[in-house]
Design an enzyme around this catalytic site. Structure first.
Site, PDB file in Angstrom:
ATOM      1  N   HIS A   1       2.185   2.191  -3.178  1.00 24.68           N
ATOM      2  CA  HIS A   1       1.298   3.254  -3.642  1.00 24.68           C
ATOM      3  C   HIS A   1       1.941   4.625  -3.444  1.00 24.68           C
ATOM      4  CE1 HIS A   1      -2.556   0.572  -3.214  1.00 24.68           C
ATOM      5  NE2 HIS A   1      -1.593   0.000  -3.913  1.00 24.68           N
TER       6      HIS A   1
ATOM      7  N   ASP B   1       0.885  -1.171   0.000  1.00 24.23           N
ATOM      8  CA  ASP B   1       0.000   0.000   0.000  1.00 24.23           C
ATOM      9  C   ASP B   1       0.919   1.216   0.000  1.00 24.23           C
ATOM     10  OD1 ASP B   1      -2.201   1.885   0.589  1.00 24.23           O
ATOM     11  OD2 ASP B   1      -3.330   0.079   1.028  1.00 24.23           O
TER      12      ASP B   1
END
Length: 484
Positions: free
Chosen positions: A309, A283
């Site tokens: 991310h 993430d």
């Protein structure tokens, strides 16, 4: 020859435009939006050792016996040492985890650091987290290891609620760094699924109840240095409502496919530095948030991200985020294991009206991006969450960014909330090799900016571009994730 910069301002009200170690050298000069936090020196271990705890286990494949997995043998003796070594005032001591011969491993349930303690995981030593959900049950009990409720059913593996604390290892040539391993990919006790499988189930059902690896709250003057964090069940390191944080030389070694395994999250933090770290996670690689207190005075410098991310502001920005400098970082779309992440992001600001606030005075400088699906994302409609806390993004600067080897469907976003609350962005010396960039409600000042080789122009029929003969782009190389 000195180049004269020409800035032309364009207000983009609603349009979508599809334009048809690391060596970093970029433009000089400081901007008004730079972080005001200080970069401290590399944290040093305490000079006083309170206790040394010696490993009794050898877990070469990361698993212990059935009895040891059911009742982790090191929980009580580790927590007892931590309890005995609690300090007062400004005193700081070390608790060393050390190996003996082939025994280099510990297996424990949740632990709590006390005031004035730095947990030193010696080189070559591994501290493994329990796979038994009952060990982590939060107050109320009964939901850890399930997909239900608000996702807060588990305690963290290591909790910190006191100042003058830290977790460190040391660099010894030829030896692996000390490691804390959450074993997120292993089957949890009594089940035929892992912590990461629970996160995948939660894509369509409620929230997963999984333990964070390290959770620190109101832990002023915390240091995280030279240690490897691996395979967290949830977030690797979450630091909330604290001042004076130093994260230096940390390695986060987790597949990019492990959902919701943020690397380093700072929430309500003032005066923080995240420096020279290597982060592979599933993430956000590094995220700055503001749930109940503002985040400000933060420097993120010289880090290398893999399959994440990206380096993010948000999503929760309710209390405000300001004065953040993100400089001299590399971001790769492949994780530490060489796997391509379709959800990879470069630099990102995200929020929504459910949990938005003011995000201002943010600078991204000298950023190198490779093989990333979304090189630049500024998005005030994250998850389309509605509410009464509209996000406002102002005084955002991107100074020197180069994105290469972007996939064919790579897309960037430069968006404000609406025409009354536009994004105000100053972007310069930036080249992205993917054409697609979505724009909306943005006041953009651009200089030497191209997408797929073409100027950032014709935004809503307006010109928004100045150019020099030679843009001042960063010089980029992308090192492999280090072994050991």
């Amino acid at each position: 020859m000195r180049f004269q910069r020409r800035w032309v301002v364009a207000l983009v009200l609603s349009s979508a435009l599809a334009l048809s170690g690391c060596s970093l050298v970029g433009a000089d000069g400081r901007g008004a939006s730079e972080g005001s936090g200080h970069v401290t020196d590399h944290p040093s271990p305490p000079t006083t050792t309170c206790e040394t705890v010696t490993a009794n286990l050898n877990m070469p494949d990361g698993m212990a016996s059935a009895d040891e997995e059911a009742t982790p043998p090191d929980t009580d003796r580790l927590q007892s040492a931590l309890d005995r070594c609690a300090q007062s005032g400004d005193s700081v001591v070390a608790i060393h985890l050390t190996g003996a011969g082939s025994d280099q491993d510990f297996l424990s349930g949740p632990l709590t650091l006390r005031q004035g303690e730095v947990l030193m995981v010696d080189p070559g030593v591994v501290l493994y987290a329990s796979l038994n959900p009952s060990d982590y049950e939060a107050a109320g009990g009964g939901t850890c290891g399930t997909v239900s409720g608000d996702g807060k059913g588990c305690r963290a593996f290591i909790e910190v609620r006191a100042p003058n604390t830290g977790i460190q290892s040391e660099i010894v040539p030829g030896a692996a760094r000390g490691r804390i391993d959450g074993r997120g990919g292993e089957h949890i006790l009594g089940e035929n699924l892992s912590w990461w499988d629970l996160a995948e189930q939660a894509r369509s059902q409620n929230l997963p109840n999984v333990p964070r690896l390290i959770d620190a709250n109101a832990a002023d003057r915390f240091s995280l240095a030279d240690v490897t964090l691996a395979n967290a069940a949830g977030y690797h390191f979450y630091y909330k409502n604290g001042d004076d944080l130093s994260v230096w030389g940390v390695r986060i070694d987790t597949p990019g496919s492990a959902r919701n395994t943020d690397g380093i999250d700072l929430d309500g933090v003032q005066n923080a530095a995240v420096v020279d770290s290597w982060i592979s996670a599933g993430d956000d690689g590094i995220a700055v948030k503001a749930t109940s207190k503002p985040s400000r005075g933060i420097i993120v410098r010289g880090n290398h991200l893999f399959g994440t991310h990206g380096i993010s502001i948000g999503a929760v920005t309710t209390a405000g985020v300001n004065h953040v400098l993100v400089t001299d970082n590399t971001i790769s779309g492949r994780d530490a294991f060489g796997n391509r992440s379709d959800a990879s992001i470069g630099i990102r600001i995200k929020s929504a009206a459910q949990f938005g606030g003011k995000v201002q005075a943010i600078t991204y400088r000298n950023t190198c991006i490779d093989a990333v699906s979304h090189p630049i994302v500024i998005d005030p409609d994250y998850l389309r969450k509605t509410g009464d806390h509209p996000p406002v993004f102002s005084d955002i600067r991107v100074e020197g960014l180069k994105a290469t080897n972007s996939p064919a469907n790579a897309t960037s976003q430069l968006k404000g909330l609406d025409r009354n609350r536009p994004l105000t962005l100053r972007i310069s010396d930036t080249t992205v090799d993917a054409a697609a960039v979505q724009t909306r409600d943005a006041l953009i000042r651009a200089h030497n900016v191209t997408f797929d080789g073409k100027p950032l122009a014709s935004l809503g029929g307006l010109v928004a571009e100045g150019a020099d003969a030679q843009p001042h782009l960063p010089s980029c190389s992308f090192p492999a994730f280090p072994a050991g």
